[in-house]
Design an enzyme around this catalytic site. Structure first.
Site, PDB file in Angstrom:
ATOM      1  N   ILE A  84      -0.741  -0.614  -5.489  1.00 59.65           N
ATOM      2  CA  ILE A  84      -1.329   0.035  -4.317  1.00 59.65           C
ATOM      3  C   ILE A  84      -0.279   0.848  -3.571  1.00 59.65           C
ATOM      4  O   ILE A  84      -0.556   1.926  -3.042  1.00 59.65           O
ATOM      5  CB  ILE A  84      -1.955  -1.019  -3.385  1.00 59.65           C
ATOM      6  N   GLU A  85       0.932   0.321  -3.514  1.00 59.62           N
ATOM      7  CA  GLU A  85       1.997   1.002  -2.782  1.00 59.62           C
ATOM      8  C   GLU A  85       2.406   2.320  -3.435  1.00 59.62           C
ATOM      9  O   GLU A  85       2.600   3.330  -2.758  1.00 59.62           O
ATOM     10  CB  GLU A  85       3.234   0.087  -2.679  1.00 59.62           C
TER      11      GLU A  85
END
Length: 272
Positions: A84-85
């Site tokens: 996600i990052e």
């Protein structure tokens, strides 16, 4: 016996369906609600090309990251936060000046032992940044005793989540997310993480059946004199310059950092 993998504080949300498995398939709480289903659908459709690239990159770093999390007694499924990052991209850089696969800002990275200067940025080192992320997540869990709140704090900062708990008098992430105090990005962070874990554990079920998985990120480390040109290192271990650069994304220049006599450069397996 069937066991819920959701923690008791998340079970209070009557609008959530809890995922049950005959065996423990996940090691973080998995709650499937409307927001999680939204992101599962989003990753399957309008964001499928991007998510396919994330899955491809994941296989390069997952073995190493999971091993680090195991050694730190952390749930292995938390490594998907790096998806996600950054999509597991070591050179990812955000508008907030966060860098690397774990998107550390400079202050937090340095707080957890990462060197950041004109010569190198260890936030971009997949191994060192994962060790730092593991330490940070352990500290967050000690504060919040809940992986959802810990993930939200990783995104928004621990002080923001502490204030949200105080403001709404609850430690239920889903309840906090109903209110306007935390940003939409943070509200979406946890359901995106859950959706990513669900898909990544069974990609074919969700239509990801032709992924070009990358080979695992493997290397040997060797101590090199400071200010050594990477082209010299490449010739010495009979590989090319681009391979050395790829294995050492933390190096900003074309050589190892000065005044760092114990620096270890990564080289292909068997070339040490």
């Amino acid at each position: 016996n069937k066991r819920s993998v959701a923690e008791s504080d998340e079970l209070r949300n009557k609008n959530s369906d809890v995922l049950f498995e005959k065996e423990r398939k996940y090691d973080i709480p998995i709650v499937v609600n409307e927001r999680v289903e939204h992101f599962i659908h989003y990753f399957q459709t309008s964001n499928k090309k991007v998510f396919s690239r994330w899955l491809s990159m994941a296989q390069r770093y997952l073995p190493m990251m999971k091993e680090i999390f195991r050694k730190n007694s952390l749930p292995e499924d938390l490594v998907y936060m790096a998806m996600i990052e950054s999509g597991f991209n070591p050179k990812a850089y955000s508008h907030a000046h966060a860098s690397g696969p774990w998107q550390f800002i400079k202050g937090t990275g340095q707080r957890y032992g990462l060197k950041i200067n004109r010569w190198l940025d260890e936030r971009r080192d997949p191994e060192k940044s994962t060790i730092a992320a593991a330490r940070y997540l352990k500290n967050l869990y000690e504060m919040f005793d809940c992986w959802y709140l810990s993930a939200a704090a990783y995104n928004a900062g621990e002080n923001k989540i502490v204030k949200a708990i105080e403001r709404y008098n609850t430690k239920d992430f889903w309840e906090i997310a109903k209110h306007p105090y935390i940003a939409r990005e943070t509200k979406d962070y946890v359901p995106q993480l859950i959706a990513s874990v669900i898909i990544a554990k069974n990609p074919e079920k969700y239509g990801f059946d032709d992924i070009d998985y990358k080979l695992p990120f493997t290397y040997n480390k060797v101590q090199i004199p400071d200010s050594t040109n990477l082209k010299v290192i490449a010739r010495a271990c009979k590989t090319d310059y681009d391979t050395i650069k790829m294995l050492n994304p933390e190096l900003k220049k074309g050589y190892t950092p000065p005044n760092y006599p114990d620096y270890q450069v990564k080289v292909p397996i068997g070339r040490k």
